[in-house]
Scaffold this motif. Structure first.
Motif, PDB file in Angstrom:
ATOM      1  N   GLN A   1     -85.740  87.775  39.620  1.00  0.00           N
ATOM      2  CA  GLN A   1     -84.667  87.333  38.744  1.00  0.00           C
ATOM      3  C   GLN A   1     -84.220  85.929  39.133  1.00  0.00           C
ATOM      4  OE1 GLN A   1     -81.393  90.010  38.404  1.00  0.00           O
ATOM      5  NE2 GLN A   1     -82.661  91.773  37.763  1.00  0.00           N
ATOM      6  N   HIS A   2     -83.705  85.203  38.153  1.00  0.00           N
ATOM      7  CA  HIS A   2     -83.343  83.809  38.353  1.00  0.00           C
ATOM      8  C   HIS A   2     -82.272  83.637  39.430  1.00  0.00           C
ATOM      9  CE1 HIS A   2     -82.674  79.606  37.403  1.00  0.00           C
ATOM     10  NE2 HIS A   2     -81.365  79.856  37.284  1.00  0.00           N
ATOM     11  N   ASN A   3     -81.233  84.444  39.377  1.00  0.00           N
ATOM     12  CA  ASN A   3     -80.148  84.309  40.341  1.00  0.00           C
ATOM     13  C   ASN A   3     -80.588  84.656  41.770  1.00  0.00           C
ATOM     14  OD1 ASN A   3     -78.443  83.540  38.305  1.00  0.00           O
ATOM     15  ND2 ASN A   3     -77.516  85.579  38.038  1.00  0.00           N
ATOM     16  N   MET A   4     -81.526  85.630  41.885  1.00  0.00           N
ATOM     17  CA  MET A   4     -81.972  86.040  43.209  1.00  0.00           C
ATOM     18  C   MET A   4     -82.760  84.941  43.911  1.00  0.00           C
ATOM     19  SD  MET A   4     -81.676  88.298  45.449  1.00  0.00           S
ATOM     20  CE  MET A   4     -80.933  89.582  44.437  1.00  0.00           C
ATOM     21  N   GLN A   5     -83.384  84.024  43.152  1.00  0.00           N
ATOM     22  CA  GLN A   5     -84.114  82.918  43.772  1.00  0.00           C
ATOM     23  C   GLN A   5     -83.158  82.041  44.573  1.00  0.00           C
ATOM     24  OE1 GLN A   5     -87.457  82.816  43.537  1.00  0.00           O
ATOM     25  NE2 GLN A   5     -87.230  84.733  42.374  1.00  0.00           N
ATOM     26  N   TYR A   6     -81.958  81.804  44.018  1.00  0.00           N
ATOM     27  CA  TYR A   6     -80.971  81.027  44.766  1.00  0.00           C
ATOM     28  C   TYR A   6     -80.477  81.799  45.982  1.00  0.00           C
ATOM     29  CZ  TYR A   6     -80.890  77.951  40.713  1.00  0.00           C
ATOM     30  OH  TYR A   6     -81.250  77.082  39.732  1.00  0.00           O
ATOM     31  N   HIS A   7     -80.410  83.125  45.809  1.00  0.00           N
ATOM     32  CA  HIS A   7     -80.009  83.979  46.912  1.00  0.00           C
ATOM     33  C   HIS A   7     -80.969  83.823  48.094  1.00  0.00           C
ATOM     34  CE1 HIS A   7     -77.827  87.486  48.476  1.00  0.00           C
ATOM     35  NE2 HIS A   7     -78.996  87.887  48.966  1.00  0.00           N
ATOM     36  N   LEU A   8     -82.266  83.834  47.814  1.00  0.00           N
ATOM     37  CA  LEU A   8     -83.283  83.680  48.866  1.00  0.00           C
ATOM     38  C   LEU A   8     -83.251  82.274  49.476  1.00  0.00           C
ATOM     39  CD1 LEU A   8     -86.288  85.568  47.213  1.00  0.00           C
ATOM     40  CD2 LEU A   8     -84.822  86.350  49.087  1.00  0.00           C
ATOM     41  N   TRP A   9     -83.050  81.276  48.598  1.00  0.00           N
ATOM     42  CA  TRP A   9     -82.975  79.907  49.116  1.00  0.00           C
ATOM     43  C   TRP A   9     -81.778  79.738  50.041  1.00  0.00           C
ATOM     44  CZ3 TRP A   9     -86.721  76.776  49.572  1.00  0.00           C
ATOM     45  CH2 TRP A   9     -87.757  76.718  48.642  1.00  0.00           C
ATOM     46  N   PHE A  10     -80.697  80.445  49.750  1.00  0.00           N
ATOM     47  CA  PHE A  10     -79.534  80.382  50.623  1.00  0.00           C
ATOM     48  C   PHE A  10     -79.884  80.891  52.024  1.00  0.00           C
ATOM     49  CE2 PHE A  10     -76.197  82.922  52.606  1.00  0.00           C
ATOM     50  CZ  PHE A  10     -75.277  81.941  52.912  1.00  0.00           C
ATOM     51  N   TYR A  11     -80.554  82.036  52.095  1.00  0.00           N
ATOM     52  CA  TYR A  11     -80.952  82.575  53.394  1.00  0.00           C
ATOM     53  C   TYR A  11     -81.933  81.639  54.110  1.00  0.00           C
ATOM     54  CZ  TYR A  11     -78.632  87.074  52.842  1.00  0.00           C
ATOM     55  OH  TYR A  11     -77.683  88.053  52.725  1.00  0.00           O
ATOM     56  N   ALA A  12     -82.863  81.040  53.341  1.00  0.00           N
ATOM     57  CA  ALA A  12     -83.810  80.097  53.950  1.00  0.00           C
ATOM     58  C   ALA A  12     -83.071  78.899  54.542  1.00  0.00           C
ATOM     59  CB  ALA A  12     -84.838  79.640  52.920  1.00  0.00           C
ATOM     60  N   ALA A  13     -82.068  78.388  53.789  1.00  0.00           N
ATOM     61  CA  ALA A  13     -81.278  77.258  54.293  1.00  0.00           C
ATOM     62  C   ALA A  13     -80.483  77.670  55.526  1.00  0.00           C
ATOM     63  CB  ALA A  13     -80.343  76.741  53.191  1.00  0.00           C
ATOM     64  N   LEU A  14     -79.915  78.891  55.489  1.00  0.00           N
ATOM     65  CA  LEU A  14     -79.156  79.385  56.635  1.00  0.00           C
ATOM     66  C   LEU A  14     -80.035  79.468  57.880  1.00  0.00           C
ATOM     67  CD1 LEU A  14     -76.673  80.713  57.955  1.00  0.00           C
ATOM     68  CD2 LEU A  14     -77.512  82.910  57.078  1.00  0.00           C
ATOM     69  N   ILE A  15     -81.246  79.993  57.712  1.00  0.00           N
ATOM     70  CA  ILE A  15     -82.166  80.137  58.856  1.00  0.00           C
ATOM     71  C   ILE A  15     -82.585  78.764  59.389  1.00  0.00           C
ATOM     72  CG2 ILE A  15     -84.460  80.949  59.496  1.00  0.00           C
ATOM     73  CD1 ILE A  15     -83.981  83.261  57.468  1.00  0.00           C
ATOM     74  N   PHE A  16     -82.832  77.821  58.479  1.00  0.00           N
ATOM     75  CA  PHE A  16     -83.217  76.465  58.897  1.00  0.00           C
ATOM     76  C   PHE A  16     -82.089  75.804  59.693  1.00  0.00           C
ATOM     77  CE2 PHE A  16     -83.196  71.876  58.135  1.00  0.00           C
ATOM     78  CZ  PHE A  16     -84.441  71.534  58.641  1.00  0.00           C
ATOM     79  N   VAL A  17     -80.859  75.910  59.160  1.00  0.00           N
ATOM     80  CA  VAL A  17     -79.709  75.310  59.861  1.00  0.00           C
ATOM     81  C   VAL A  17     -79.506  75.971  61.224  1.00  0.00           C
ATOM     82  CG1 VAL A  17     -77.195  75.040  59.784  1.00  0.00           C
ATOM     83  CG2 VAL A  17     -78.562  74.572  57.751  1.00  0.00           C
TER      84      VAL A  17
END
Length: 331
Positions: free
Chosen positions: A118-134
């Motif tokens: 789903q479209h909204n879940m893609q941003y959800h995953l990107w948020f976790y990816a950004a969190l892990i990177f930071v």
């Protein structure tokens, strides 16, 4: 991971409960409300939103825990190969890929696989990816800070050790200077005593017409007229490297002389003649000589075999030796 090391994690710089709770709270809130289409109280304060917020909070906590534990577990401050390819791959696998896989697994099991696309879940995953990177960048800064502190401590320890070594070296140099000065004083005193001893022995010999040597623990005196000469035995040396001097009587008997050199003996027996650096003789001990090419065979009363004199020594000694031999023949 051992249990003791796991407990030490909670005392390490990689664990900070305040920062973790703040990240989890804001992360869960942003993830739940994204993309912020409806922020009304009726929409936000629902049981379904609370459940989603709770799951997001737990997943954020899990991600933070995994990343922090990864950096804590692989922390090796003295590891020479810390920045090699395997280390980078190791942190990327455990501190990056593993949390993302857990997030995807959680969404698939709880909300279904279709939710991932789903479209909204893609941003959800990107948020976790950004969190892990930071998080990885933050814990890398923690690692660098720890290494910097370790290096400062090492430098301070080395400076302190260097200061101690310099102080010790300064003390050793002063001691060495004092020992050298003391050694020079002792050498000067020894030289004075040797000169005085030689002079006293010479005066005593002149007065008594005796030559005294020490044999074992006893002292023995010889008339100067009994002595034929002194010969250095180069093949035999005493302790310390000094060659042995043998005293020969005209009768052929020999004794070990404890003198330092033939020149010292010559001072006590000025009537003796130094033929070579190894031979000091009484003129009365000469019986003849034979010139043989470049050398001269000197016949002496106390030696069974003639003593061979090299040509350069013979040229400086031949006049007085010839005179003695000619006088003997004339008489």
């Amino acid at each position: 991971m051992t249990f003791e090391k796991f407990l030490n994690f909670f005392k390490s710089p990689y664990f900070h409960i305040g920062k973790m709770l703040i990240l989890c709270f804001f992360g869960a809130t942003l993830t739940t409300l994204f993309p912020f289409h409806d922020l009304s109280l009726g929409y936000v304060f629902r049981w379904k939103m609370a459940a989603i917020w709770g799951v997001s909070f737990v997943m954020a906590a899990v991600c933070i825990a995994i990343v922090s534990l990864t950096w804590y577990w692989f922390h090796q401050p003295n590891h020479d190969m810390e920045d090699n390819v395997w280390s980078v791959a190791r942190y990327a696998l455990y501190g990056g890929a593993l949390p993302i896989i857990l997030v995807i697994t959680e969404i698939s099991l709880v909300q279904g696989v279709d939710m991932l696309f789903q479209h909204n879940m893609q941003y959800h995953l990107w948020f976790y990816a950004a969190l892990i990177f930071v998080l990885n960048m933050y814990y890398r800064s923690v690692r660098l800070k720890l290494r910097l502190n370790d290096m400062k401590l090492d430098v301070a320890a080395l400076q302190e050790e260097n200061t101690d070594q310099q102080s010790e070296l300064h003390i050793k140099e002063e001691q060495t200077t004092e020992l050298r000065a003391s050694l020079r004083e002792k050498e000067d005193e020894l030289e004075v005593w040797q000169n005085e001893n030689t002079e006293l022995r010479r005066k005593a010999a002149d007065y008594e017409k005796l030559y005294i040597i020490e044999i074992g623990n006893e002292r023995k005196a010889f008339l100067k007229s009994e002595i034929g000469g002194f010969l250095i035995n180069a093949a035999t040396r005493v302790e310390g490297g000094r060659s042995i001097i043998e005293m020969y009587l005209l009768s052929g008997e020999s004794y070990i002389d404890d003198s330092e050199s033939l020149k010292g003996i010559n001072l006590m027996l000025p009537e003796f003649r130094l033929v070579t650096r190894q031979l000091l003789i009484s003129p009365e001990s000469i019986t003849g000589y034979i010139e043989q090419g470049g050398v001269v065979a000197l016949h002496l009363k106390f030696l069974d075999e003639p003593y061979m004199i090299p040509g350069y020594s013979w040229r400086s000694q031949k006049d007085w030796i010839k005179e003695i031999v000619d006088d003997e023949k004339a008489s």
